[in-house]
Scaffold this motif. Structure first.
Motif, PDB file in Angstrom:
ATOM      1  N   ILE A  76       0.809  -1.214   0.000  1.00  0.00           N
ATOM      2  CA  ILE A  76       0.000   0.000   0.000  1.00  0.00           C
ATOM      3  C   ILE A  76       0.847   1.271   0.000  1.00  0.00           C
ATOM      4  N   ALA A  77       2.107   1.145   0.329  1.00  0.00           N
ATOM      5  CA  ALA A  77       3.085   2.225   0.298  1.00  0.00           C
ATOM      6  C   ALA A  77       4.440   1.558   0.093  1.00  0.00           C
ATOM      7  N   PRO A  78       5.441   2.292  -0.362  1.00  0.00           N
ATOM      8  CA  PRO A  78       6.732   1.651  -0.648  1.00  0.00           C
ATOM      9  C   PRO A  78       7.260   0.851   0.540  1.00  0.00           C
ATOM     10  N   GLY A  79       7.305  -0.476   0.370  1.00  0.00           N
ATOM     11  CA  GLY A  79       7.813  -1.365   1.412  1.00  0.00           C
ATOM     12  C   GLY A  79       6.852  -1.659   2.537  1.00  0.00           C
ATOM     13  N   VAL A  80       5.607  -1.185   2.435  1.00  0.00           N
ATOM     14  CA  VAL A  80       4.603  -1.404   3.478  1.00  0.00           C
ATOM     15  C   VAL A  80       3.553  -2.369   2.931  1.00  0.00           C
ATOM     16  N   PHE A  81       3.450  -3.540   3.564  1.00  0.00           N
ATOM     17  CA  PHE A  81       2.544  -4.586   3.086  1.00  0.00           C
ATOM     18  C   PHE A  81       1.379  -4.763   4.054  1.00  0.00           C
ATOM     19  N   PHE A  82       0.232  -5.111   3.486  1.00  0.00           N
ATOM     20  CA  PHE A  82      -0.997  -5.171   4.270  1.00  0.00           C
ATOM     21  C   PHE A  82      -1.752  -6.454   3.945  1.00  0.00           C
ATOM     22  N   PRO A  83      -2.216  -7.202   4.974  1.00  0.00           N
ATOM     23  CA  PRO A  83      -2.954  -8.454   4.740  1.00  0.00           C
ATOM     24  C   PRO A  83      -4.418  -8.166   4.404  1.00  0.00           C
ATOM     25  N   ALA A  84      -4.704  -8.019   3.126  1.00  0.00           N
ATOM     26  CA  ALA A  84      -6.031  -7.573   2.693  1.00  0.00           C
ATOM     27  C   ALA A  84      -6.997  -8.732   2.481  1.00  0.00           C
ATOM     28  N   TRP A  85      -8.291  -8.415   2.609  1.00  0.00           N
ATOM     29  CA  TRP A  85      -9.364  -9.268   2.120  1.00  0.00           C
ATOM     30  C   TRP A  85      -9.944  -8.517   0.925  1.00  0.00           C
ATOM     31  N   THR A  86     -10.035  -9.165  -0.213  1.00  0.00           N
ATOM     32  CA  THR A  86     -10.325  -8.447  -1.449  1.00  0.00           C
ATOM     33  C   THR A  86     -11.521  -9.024  -2.202  1.00  0.00           C
ATOM     34  N   PHE A  87     -12.075  -8.208  -3.087  1.00  0.00           N
ATOM     35  CA  PHE A  87     -12.961  -8.675  -4.137  1.00  0.00           C
ATOM     36  C   PHE A  87     -12.128  -8.762  -5.415  1.00  0.00           C
ATOM     37  N   ASP A  88     -11.997  -9.971  -5.939  1.00  0.00           N
ATOM     38  CA  ASP A  88     -11.267 -10.227  -7.191  1.00  0.00           C
ATOM     39  C   ASP A  88      -9.788  -9.836  -7.127  1.00  0.00           C
ATOM     40  N   GLY A  89      -9.198  -9.918  -5.938  1.00  0.00           N
ATOM     41  CA  GLY A  89      -7.764  -9.715  -5.825  1.00  0.00           C
ATOM     42  C   GLY A  89      -7.309  -8.287  -5.982  1.00  0.00           C
ATOM     43  N   ARG A  90      -8.178  -7.323  -5.734  1.00  0.00           N
ATOM     44  CA  ARG A  90      -7.792  -5.918  -5.828  1.00  0.00           C
ATOM     45  C   ARG A  90      -8.540  -5.094  -4.790  1.00  0.00           C
ATOM     46  N   VAL A  91      -7.926  -4.009  -4.393  1.00  0.00           N
ATOM     47  CA  VAL A  91      -8.549  -3.055  -3.463  1.00  0.00           C
ATOM     48  C   VAL A  91      -8.413  -1.662  -4.078  1.00  0.00           C
ATOM     49  N   PRO A  92      -9.518  -0.951  -4.306  1.00  0.00           N
ATOM     50  CA  PRO A  92     -10.896  -1.416  -4.159  1.00  0.00           C
ATOM     51  C   PRO A  92     -11.222  -2.528  -5.145  1.00  0.00           C
ATOM     52  N   GLY A  93     -12.367  -3.185  -4.898  1.00  0.00           N
ATOM     53  CA  GLY A  93     -12.813  -4.237  -5.807  1.00  0.00           C
ATOM     54  C   GLY A  93     -13.154  -3.677  -7.176  1.00  0.00           C
ATOM     55  N   PRO A  94     -13.498  -4.535  -8.121  1.00  0.00           N
ATOM     56  CA  PRO A  94     -13.806  -4.071  -9.473  1.00  0.00           C
ATOM     57  C   PRO A  94     -14.927  -3.035  -9.469  1.00  0.00           C
ATOM     58  N   ALA A  95     -14.778  -2.021 -10.330  1.00  0.00           N
ATOM     59  CA  ALA A  95     -15.782  -0.962 -10.448  1.00  0.00           C
ATOM     60  C   ALA A  95     -16.893  -1.464 -11.366  1.00  0.00           C
ATOM     61  N   LEU A  96     -17.968  -1.964 -10.767  1.00  0.00           N
ATOM     62  CA  LEU A  96     -19.072  -2.548 -11.531  1.00  0.00           C
ATOM     63  C   LEU A  96     -19.920  -1.440 -12.150  1.00  0.00           C
ATOM     64  N   ARG A  97     -20.312  -1.655 -13.405  1.00  0.00           N
ATOM     65  CA  ARG A  97     -21.079  -0.609 -14.091  1.00  0.00           C
ATOM     66  C   ARG A  97     -22.221  -1.217 -14.898  1.00  0.00           C
ATOM     67  N   ALA A  98     -23.400  -0.640 -14.746  1.00  0.00           N
ATOM     68  CA  ALA A  98     -24.606  -1.124 -15.431  1.00  0.00           C
ATOM     69  C   ALA A  98     -25.429   0.068 -15.867  1.00  0.00           C
ATOM     70  N   LYS A  99     -26.596  -0.200 -16.455  1.00  0.00           N
ATOM     71  CA  LYS A  99     -27.475   0.861 -16.926  1.00  0.00           C
ATOM     72  C   LYS A  99     -28.827   0.747 -16.244  1.00  0.00           C
ATOM     73  N   GLU A 100     -29.394   1.874 -15.926  1.00  0.00           N
ATOM     74  CA  GLU A 100     -30.690   1.948 -15.257  1.00  0.00           C
ATOM     75  C   GLU A 100     -31.725   1.066 -15.951  1.00  0.00           C
ATOM     76  N   GLY A 101     -32.412   0.240 -15.150  1.00  0.00           N
ATOM     77  CA  GLY A 101     -33.476  -0.602 -15.679  1.00  0.00           C
ATOM     78  C   GLY A 101     -33.053  -2.004 -16.036  1.00  0.00           C
ATOM     79  N   GLU A 102     -31.758  -2.273 -16.114  1.00  0.00           N
ATOM     80  CA  GLU A 102     -31.296  -3.625 -16.414  1.00  0.00           C
ATOM     81  C   GLU A 102     -31.527  -4.545 -15.221  1.00  0.00           C
ATOM     82  N   ARG A 103     -31.622  -5.841 -15.509  1.00  0.00           N
ATOM     83  CA  ARG A 103     -31.652  -6.844 -14.453  1.00  0.00           C
ATOM     84  C   ARG A 103     -30.209  -7.257 -14.176  1.00  0.00           C
ATOM     85  N   LEU A 104     -29.816  -7.249 -12.912  1.00  0.00           N
ATOM     86  CA  LEU A 104     -28.439  -7.580 -12.546  1.00  0.00           C
ATOM     87  C   LEU A 104     -28.385  -8.916 -11.830  1.00  0.00           C
ATOM     88  N   ARG A 105     -27.372  -9.666 -12.167  1.00  0.00           N
ATOM     89  CA  ARG A 105     -27.099 -10.937 -11.487  1.00  0.00           C
ATOM     90  C   ARG A 105     -25.620 -10.951 -11.101  1.00  0.00           C
TER      91      ARG A 105
END
Length: 337
Positions: free
Chosen positions: A76-105
């Protein structure tokens, strides 16, 4: 400042001859290995996850996302490591994007070592809420969330397992953006179209995803590192290139734990702000600082069209946050420069 000629002169600890000295040489030294992390803060600015789509019998679009909870160590900073819990192996998790009115699964698999869930800020049924008995699952389990994409706006998702402050702080959050359907907003159709990813109107904008966050590296309930998109000082070491001929839109969200508020300040310019992004007219006009509590979010819009080329700083307006990593630069230039 890589990529920009800076004025010469005597060495001054308060000058901006390089990114580390732009705040009096009181910030981080060195750079993070983004390849080792498996994600790059620069790529995350424009890396929208749109899932896969199909047409339902009623003619509506079904948009499906697949997300895994994964334990991993991140820098998270040069030489500073952090034991993260992640969505899809990244922090923040993936930026999910949809359109109004769609059905999401959203197919959620827990590959981590603790119970997790995905709680979406939006409108959905209680059984899809991502809390105990409604989508909170143990390691090795899977759950499918399904609901309609509404309301439009700049939203978020996060784990809602207890202790909530620990699951949030460890990295389990991400942007969830629902673009407005211009056909549903005829009085503001042009504005709505400019927010629809992939539209010609949206292509005129430089749209950036930013999540403000902090990290308690010694687990004493106070943060030692602050950032946008996880890596302290990432956008000082690699300033964000801005084409001054095109307006800028930022989808901004605050996921900082252990501090009541975070803030965003833009140097040398002002912006319009759409709180939560659920309106097509600004809630604030011509401001240069906004505050957000945890889970608050909004859309910033501004332009550098009348500015001279240069490095324009942005940062939190809490000095402690700034000096512990939460600052960056927009590298503003003419198109093609």
């Amino acid at each position: 400042m890589a990529g920009h000629d800076m004025p010469g002169g005597a060495v001054d600890p308060y000058s901006a001859h390089d990114s580390g000295m732009a705040h009096g040489n009181m910030t981080m030294v060195g750079q993070v290995d983004h390849a080792r992390n498996g994600f790059d803060p620069t790529a995350m600015l424009t890396d929208w996850e749109t899932g896969r789509t199909e047409v339902l019998p009623d003619g509506r679009t079904l948009r499906t996302f697949e997300v895994d909870a994964i334990d991993m160590e991140i820098e998270i900073a040069p030489g500073v490591f952090f034991p993260a819990w992640t969505f899809d192996g990244r922090v923040p998790g993936p930026a999910l994007r949809a359109k109004e009115g769609e059905r999401l699964r959203i197919v959620f698999r827990n590959l981590g070592s603790h119970p997790h869930s995905m709680h979406f800020h939006g409108i959905h049924s209680a059984r899809m809420d991502g809390v105990q008995g409604a989508g909170l699952i143990d390691p090795g389990e899977e759950f499918v969330y399904e609901f309609d994409a509404k309301p439009f706006g700049c939203h978020l998702y996060h784990c809602h397992a207890l202790p909530l402050k620990r699951h949030m702080h460890k990295g389990m959050y991400g942007l969830f953006v629902v673009d407005p359907d211009p056909a549903r907003h005829p009085e503001f159709a042009a504005v709505a179209a400019s927010r629809v990813l992939g539209s010609p109107e949206n292509a005129e904008w430089q749209e950036l995803a930013m999540v403000m966050n902090g990290f308690d590296t010694n687990f004493d309930g106070e943060n030692e590192v602050y950032a946008v998109n996880t890596v302290g000082q990432a956008y000082m070491n690699a300033p964000i290139r801005i084409d001054k001929s095109r307006p800028v839109r930022i989808d901004l969200m605050n996921a900082t734990e252990f501090d009541p508020i975070n803030s965003f300040h833009l140097h040398g310019n002002f912006f319009d702000y759409y709180d939560t992004g659920t309106q097509l007219t600004p809630t604030l006009r011509t401001v240069d600082v906004i505050m957000q509590c945890q889970a608050q979010r909004g859309i910033l819009e501004f332009s550098f069209a009348d500015h001279e080329d240069g490095m324009y700083m942005f940062h939190a307006h809490q000095a402690e946050f700034t000096e512990l990593g939460w600052m960056g630069f927009f590298d503003v230039r003419e198109a093609g420069a």
